[in-house]
Design an enzyme around this catalytic site. Structure first.
Site, PDB file in Angstrom:
ATOM      1  N   GLU A  51     -39.553  20.137  52.275  1.00  0.00           N
ATOM      2  CA  GLU A  51     -39.448  19.407  50.996  1.00  0.00           C
ATOM      3  C   GLU A  51     -40.721  18.642  50.639  1.00  0.00           C
ATOM      4  OE1 GLU A  51     -37.148  19.339  53.361  1.00  0.00           O
ATOM      5  OE2 GLU A  51     -35.226  19.929  52.503  1.00  0.00           O
ATOM      6  N   PHE A 113     -22.131  12.147  56.414  1.00  0.00           N
ATOM      7  CA  PHE A 113     -23.094  13.155  56.846  1.00  0.00           C
ATOM      8  C   PHE A 113     -24.195  13.319  55.792  1.00  0.00           C
ATOM      9  CE2 PHE A 113     -24.427  17.685  57.035  1.00  0.00           C
ATOM     10  CZ  PHE A 113     -25.153  17.579  58.220  1.00  0.00           C
ATOM     11  N   GLN A 114     -25.430  13.219  56.230  1.00  0.00           N
ATOM     12  CA  GLN A 114     -26.608  13.349  55.367  1.00  0.00           C
ATOM     13  C   GLN A 114     -26.650  12.337  54.237  1.00  0.00           C
ATOM     14  OE1 GLN A 114     -27.128  17.568  54.414  1.00  0.00           O
ATOM     15  NE2 GLN A 114     -28.322  17.754  56.293  1.00  0.00           N
ATOM     16  N   LYS A 163     -22.673  14.504  44.813  1.00  0.00           N
ATOM     17  CA  LYS A 163     -22.147  15.861  44.675  1.00  0.00           C
ATOM     18  C   LYS A 163     -21.022  15.947  43.656  1.00  0.00           C
ATOM     19  CE  LYS A 163     -20.917  19.835  47.478  1.00  0.00           C
ATOM     20  NZ  LYS A 163     -20.798  20.375  48.845  1.00  0.00           N
ATOM     21  N   MET A 485     -62.756  12.507  60.241  1.00  0.00           N
ATOM     22  CA  MET A 485     -63.026  11.204  59.634  1.00  0.00           C
ATOM     23  C   MET A 485     -62.758  10.077  60.631  1.00  0.00           C
ATOM     24  SD  MET A 485     -64.236   9.652  57.141  1.00  0.00           S
ATOM     25  CE  MET A 485     -64.216  10.338  55.495  1.00  0.00           C
TER      26      MET A 485
HETATM   27  C1  LIG Z   1     -50.544  11.732  57.029  1.00  0.00           C
HETATM   28  C2  LIG Z   1     -51.797  11.076  57.504  1.00  0.00           C
HETATM   29  N1  LIG Z   1     -51.937  10.734  58.809  1.00  0.00           N
HETATM   30  C3  LIG Z   1     -53.078  10.157  59.235  1.00  0.00           C
HETATM   31  C4  LIG Z   1     -54.104   9.892  58.383  1.00  0.00           C
HETATM   32  C5  LIG Z   1     -55.381   9.226  58.867  1.00  0.00           C
HETATM   33  N2  LIG Z   1     -56.515  10.162  58.720  1.00  0.00           N
HETATM   34  C6  LIG Z   1     -57.360  10.117  57.682  1.00  0.00           C
HETATM   35  S1  LIG Z   1     -58.501  11.334  57.707  1.00  0.00           S
HETATM   36  C7  LIG Z   1     -57.899  11.923  59.165  1.00  0.00           C
HETATM   37  C8  LIG Z   1     -58.516  13.107  59.829  1.00  0.00           C
HETATM   38  C9  LIG Z   1     -58.282  14.352  59.081  1.00  0.00           C
HETATM   39  O1  LIG Z   1     -58.660  15.433  59.886  1.00  0.00           O
HETATM   40  P1  LIG Z   1     -59.009  16.823  59.269  1.00  0.00           P
HETATM   41  O2  LIG Z   1     -57.909  17.276  58.380  1.00  0.00           O
HETATM   42  O3  LIG Z   1     -59.403  17.758  60.347  1.00  0.00           O
HETATM   43  O4  LIG Z   1     -60.225  16.490  58.305  1.00  0.00           O
HETATM   44  P2  LIG Z   1     -61.743  16.132  58.672  1.00  0.00           P
HETATM   45  O5  LIG Z   1     -61.875  14.653  58.558  1.00  0.00           O
HETATM   46  O6  LIG Z   1     -62.018  16.620  60.051  1.00  0.00           O
HETATM   47  O7  LIG Z   1     -62.535  16.829  57.632  1.00  0.00           O
HETATM   48  C10 LIG Z   1     -56.817  11.156  59.605  1.00  0.00           C
HETATM   49  C11 LIG Z   1     -56.080  11.379  60.855  1.00  0.00           C
HETATM   50  C12 LIG Z   1     -53.895  10.249  57.028  1.00  0.00           C
HETATM   51  N3  LIG Z   1     -54.825  10.015  56.077  1.00  0.00           N
HETATM   52  N4  LIG Z   1     -52.760  10.853  56.617  1.00  0.00           N
END
Ligand SMILES: Cc1ncc(C[n+]2csc(CCOP(=O)(O)OP(=O)(O)O)c2C)c(N)n1
Ligand SMILES: [Mg+2]
Lengths: 584, 193
Positions: A51, A113-114, A163, A485
């Site tokens: 979803e 439920f749900q 529902k 990042m």
């Molecule tokens: C759902 C979620 N969890 C954690 C983060 C924290 N976060 C920001 S950038 C990042 C790394 C992303 O890794 P990747 O998709 O490999 O991108 P890259 O930075 O390597 O280009 C994380 C963990 C986030 N923004 N969103």
């Protein structure tokens, strides 16, 4: 005599009356009744695999079409799966309508439920939400949801339907515009700005010697790119476009300085710092733009145009606040400026400012080190090739992380609505489903998602949806084997102590995974292979393509304003450090 | 001056009188917004108005926690909020009600009755060793009353929280409209009724 319909039939008919052509969703117990009349409906339903995917697809669709995206899911776990996209849409002001099933009215409150308190959970991440307690209310509630989602500052709305409300009979009706307005006495978004304030703004604009147009996502929401350009060209004022506004002003335009903020261009960041006037248009002084607020644009007067009065003065008190729709306000501003000029008033000379800004642009272009022979691919190089190989008008979508910043930096955005990303919430996993939604909304355009290896693994399953529904999106993974990042922050601010950021260079096998989902998978290791792989991907139009670019692990995004620091403390690419003095 | 500010020495309070559509969940929306944005509430009172479609929520807010302007603007974004009047304490009439059960031995009873008379409070219930009394008045009068009763021993007490309306302007022809001019009212634009 009035026509009798079930609540479910009324819901689907109401969506048809709202001109919904496509919705994204996945059925289950409580929403089951609504899926039955859908069989006869002309609305296309796209069956997702999760979803969250439905929600981001609805957002991607809304981003590129300007029309509200619709996601329909069942109660409980499905509703909670929709929470992230709703919050994402709320943060980025995306018009979206979520429809969730709910347990029958008699069971509400019993932990059935749900059952979950969907309206309670989503209260602070929707513009408005409503639990519908009677089938008779459905057409009105649907109309209200679309009206609220698309007017004023756009945003997500949610309709939670038990529902039995879907099963009960009602007398069909379709409320008029006036009836909808009258039913919402507390909702009167004002679109037209205050004339006196606009005149005042016009005077300030003509008097400014170092002005900057600080353009945010509100300009795109208001479909104001055309009048923005007119304003910039008439006054010759340089423009910065925030992460949410990339494409609102052409990057190739001589007045365009690119993106401001944490990973903005040195020119955009510095021009804002040195400005004597910031004309904020549909932007909200986000912390990623201002850096340390007390050090932000210290000498600038502020004109702040925003349709949401609550955005004004939240971060920086404007000298001239204007509440209104950006397009209407800019139109009035243009008129006011032209009137002043006609009445003999003259504009201050912005020539010296423009040449100073041009000097920065020459001294501080985006920079990275090309790979040494035999060394790993550079992500920026891949992006340059993707950009140069992309057909005109390509829509580019991104995840969240380094790849997102590089995409925003290196792509040349020439048209509005060609950039789709998660700005406010920063939702990893946004790219794949949002790209699918964008392609559904604009099947005539090429859609490239630039994703991270981390992000891709959060929502990749929707490529099964894309293959089966024949939605040929293209995904380029800038695969650095890391949560890049986060790695960058650990390297720079935690003394290279890397903690839980390595994703493995071997698993998953993205090519096999792509193939298993019905896509074409291509792996690229060598700079020599990049162009051919991109050409091949661009030539495939009958199914999704995934290109796994194996890029350097340790590349960092520059420029960078470290969190909490002033924009004056911007870190440049090392090759430009010696020229720092120029920014003074 | 002690007692002049019932909501603590350092705090600054302001009253928001919020007219809302009388619909399920509206109180939850308002209180959730305050919680989420970190705005403090001193008290909150809600009741139907003269019009069945609307309720009035009277909120005493802490201006130390956020600027009043931010609170009203955010509140006004709620779809169910129709009108907000900022009631400046200097230009409004404020009332609160308290009920107190106070210990009253046979010999103390007459003293408590006397206090009740002085404060123009009322005796609601008489027990063997306690009295329940009520007082409506300004928050500071209620504070003073509580202080006076304190030595006897408070068994239980309940305050309603403040309700308020704009002060009527005596100079101008009496109308709530002109009085409200000292207070700020935010209502939905274009609502010509
Ligand atoms: C759902 C979620 N969890 C954690 C983060 C924290 N976060 C920001 S950038 C990042 C790394 C992303 O890794 P990747 O998709 O490999 O991108 P890259 O930075 O390597 O280009 C994380 C963990 C986030 N923004 N969103
Ligand atoms: Mg990565």
């Amino acid at each position: 005599m009035k026509e009798k319909l079930t609540g479910a039939q009324a819901l689907i008919r109401a969506l048809e009356h709202e001109n919904v052509d496509v919705m994204f969703g996945l059925p289950g117990g409580c929403i089951l009744p609504a899926y039955d009349p859908l069989i006869e409906s002309k609305i296309r339903h796209i069956l997702v695999r999760h979803e969250q995917g439905a929600g981001h697809m609805a957002e991607g669709y809304a981003h590129v079409t300007g029309r509200p995206g619709v996601a329909m899911v069942t109660s409980g776990p499905a509703a909670t799966n929709l929470v992230t996209p709703l919050c994402d849409a709320y943060m980025d002001s995306i018009p979206m309508v979520g429809i969730t099933g709910q347990v029958p009215t008699a069971a509400i409150g019993t932990d059935a439920f749900q059952e979950c308190d969907t309206v309670g959970i989503t209260r602070s991440i929707t513009k408005h939400n409503e639990l519908v307690m009677s089938a008779q209310d459905l057409p009105m509630v649907v109309r209200q949801a679309f009206y609220i989602a698309t007017t004023g500052r756009p945003g997500p709305t949610l309709i939670d339907i038990p529902k039995d409300v879907l099963q009960n009979e009602m007398d069909w009706y379709w409320p008029s515009d006036d009836e909808v307005r009258d039913s919402l006495p507390g909702y009167r978004p004002n679109a037209k700005g205050h004339t006196k304030m606009i005149k005042e703004a016009a005077r300030m604009i003509l008097a400014a010697r170092q002005p900057v147009l600080y353009v945010g996502g509100g300009v795109l929401k208001a479909r104001a790119a055309g009048v923005l350009r007119e304003l910039a060209e008439l006054t010759q004022i340089p423009v910065v476009t925030t992460l949410m506004a990339r494409g609102a002003f052409p990057d190739s335009h001589p007045l365009c300085l690119g993106m401001p903020g944490m990973h903005g261009t040195a020119t955009a960041v510095t021009a804002m710092q040195k400005a004597d006037l910031l004309i904020a248009l549909g932007s909200r002084f986000d912390d990623r733009v201002t850096g340390k607020v007390s050090g932000f644009a210290p000498d600038a007067k502020i004109i702040h145009v925003d349709i949401d009065p609550a955005e004004q003065g939240t971060v920086r008190r404007p000298d001239v606040p204007i509440v209104g729709d950006c397009r209407l306000v800019i139109e009035e501003m243009l008129k006011a400026i032209k009137d002043l000029l006609q009445s003999g008033e003259t504009q201050a000379d912005v020539g010296p400012w423009r040449s100073r800004v041009s000097g920065w642009r020459e001294q501080f272009p985006l920079a990275y080190d090309q790979s040494e022979p035999g060394a790993a691919l550079k992500p920026q190089f891949c992006l340059e090739k993707l950009r140069d190989g992309a057909p005109e008008g390509t829509i580019v979508v991104s995840g969240v992380g380094q790849h997102q910043m590089w995409t925003s930096q290196y792509w040349n955005f020439e048209e509005p609505y060609t950039w789709v990303n998660s700005g406010g919430l920063g939702t990893m996993g946004f790219a794949v489903p949002a790209a699918i939604g964008a392609k559904v909304g604009r099947p005539d355009k090429t859609v490239w998602a630039v994703d991270g290896d981390g992000c891709f693994q959060m929502t990749a399953q929707e490529l099964v949806t894309a293959s089966l529904e024949r939605i040929p999106v293209k995904i380029g993974i800038l695969n650095n084997s890391y949560l890049g990042m986060v790695r960058q922050w650990q390297e720079m601010f935690y003394g290279e102590r890397f903690s839980e950021v390595n994703l493995s260079g071997t698993l998953p096998d993205f090519v096999k995974w792509a193939e298993a989902m019905g896509c074409v998978g291509i792996r690229v290791d060598d700079p020599q292979e990049v162009e051919a792989a991109i050409d091949k991907a661009n030539s495939i139009n009958d199914r999704p393509v995934v290109v796994d670019f194996r890029v350097a692990e340790d590349e960092k995004v520059f420029p960078m304003v470290p969190a909490g620091k002033s924009n004056d403390d911007i870190l440049l690419h090392h090759s430009q450090d010696s020229r720092r003095e120029f920014l003074k | 001056m002690s007692g002049s500010n019932p909501y603590g020495q350092d705090s600054q309070h302001h009253v928001l009188s919020v007219l809302v559509q009388n619909r399920p969940g509206v109180l939850a929306r308002v209180s959730a917004l305050f919680a989420r944005r970190g705005y403090n509430i001193f008290s909150l009172a809600v009741a139907p108005t003269e019009h069945p479609d609307y309720s009035r929520i009277t909120i005493v807010v802490d201006l130390q926690s956020a600027p009043l302007e931010q609170m009203t603007k955010q509140l006004f974004k709620l779809i169910d909020v129709v009108r907000i009047s900022e009631l400046d304490p200097r230009f409004s009439v404020e009332r609160e009600l308290i009920m107190v059960t106070v210990k009253a031995t046979a010999e103390q009873r007459s003293q408590i009755v006397e206090l009740t008379n002085i404060f123009e409070a009322r005796i609601l219930s008489v027990g063997v060793e306690a009295l329940t009394v009520s007082l409506d008045g300004s928050p500071s009068a209620i504070d003073d009353f509580m202080k006076a009763l304190h030595p006897y021993g408070i068994v239980e007490s309940q305050r309603t929280g403040l309700v308020a309306l704009p002060k009527l302007d005596r100079a101008a022809p009496s109308s709530a409209q002109s009085a409200a001019s000292s207070n700020t009212t935010h209502s939905s634009q274009g609502k010509a009724r």
